[in-house]
Every structure is written in structure tokens, then in C-alpha cells.
Write a protein that holds these residues in place. Sequence first.
Motif, PDB file in Angstrom:
ATOM      1  N   ARG A  14       1.178   3.853  -3.411  1.00 59.06           N
ATOM      2  CA  ARG A  14       0.947   5.306  -3.343  1.00 59.06           C
ATOM      3  C   ARG A  14       2.166   6.070  -3.846  1.00 59.06           C
TER       4      ARG A  14
ATOM      5  N   ASP B 270       2.303   5.697  -7.578  1.00 58.91           N
ATOM      6  CA  ASP B 270       1.266   6.540  -8.184  1.00 58.91           C
ATOM      7  C   ASP B 270       1.733   7.990  -8.270  1.00 58.91           C
TER       8      ASP B 270
ATOM      9  N   SER C 181       0.821  -1.210   0.000  1.00 58.39           N
ATOM     10  CA  SER C 181       0.000   0.000   0.000  1.00 58.39           C
ATOM     11  C   SER C 181       0.857   1.263   0.000  1.00 58.39           C
TER      12      SER C 181
ATOM     13  N   ARG D  45      -5.095   4.183  -8.535  1.00 59.92           N
ATOM     14  CA  ARG D  45      -6.245   4.354  -7.633  1.00 59.92           C
ATOM     15  C   ARG D  45      -7.384   5.088  -8.331  1.00 59.92           C
TER      16      ARG D  45
END
Length: 149
Positions: free
Chosen positions: A127, A130, A123, A144
Motif C-alpha cells: 500500500r 502504491d 500488505s 491494486r
Amino acid sequence: MDKHERLTKMKQENRKWFFLRVSFAIPVGILVFLLLQTNTQELLYGGLLVLTTFLYGSVLQREYRFMSSFTERTRTKRFISMQYALNYVLILFVGLVFPWLLKLEAVSWLPFIGFTVGIFILSVSERAFDEKVRQSDPEQPMRREVRGW
């Protein structure tokens, strides 16, 4: 192609990938259950589990190619590739390493700690990747954003 058009196409295709992912998750779950329950057919169920996870890897590779086809920037493609590679490593851990560690029954808490740490790393890194994708190509939708149906 602007970000909105890319996102629309990615979301449409993501719905197809979702059903394909589920079609792999169900047999993997059944095979993990059968592997943990048997003492005589370990090679059969273990072999099928390995085959299924490697087939799933080819599906993830096709999905990666599709998602990265919207950008021409190699750096962005590399970040997208790292996201998919990290996901696949977690799948390998959950689908292969986790069941065998449970089967050994030597260290019962180790798989759970590994799974928890793996989810946390996934996780946090997703992020971060991303954000790197957004910085390297502002027109490329983040994962996401694509997942939100």
C-alpha cells in the motif's frame, strides 16, 4: 499514454501473468508437500524447489519490466521494483525457508509467526509503495488497480 490506456493494457497482460503464476504455484505446493513428507529424497525435492522458486523469480522480473515500461520516471520504476522484490522475498520465505524450518521440527511456531509477520509487512508496504507510485507518476496505475479484473 494516459492512465486508462495503461490500465487496460496492464489488466490484459495481468491475466496472462496470473496463469503463469498459478503454473508455478502448483509445482511449488507439490514440492513443499513432498519435501515435508520424505526423509530420503530431501536433496531432490529441495533442489527442485530451489530451481522452481528461482525460475519464478525470472518470471517476476519479466512482469516487473512490463509493468514499469509504461513510465519513464526512474523513481516510479524503483518503487515498482521494490514491490516486486518484496513479493519475491515473501515467495522465497514461503517456498524455501518455511518448509525447511518445518522439516527441522525444532521450533514449530516460528515459521507461522514469520509467515504472518511477512504477510502483514507485505500488505502494509505494498500500500505504501502504491501511494509512492501514485505520487511520483499520477498516470501510472497502482498494483491494486491492475489486479482488479
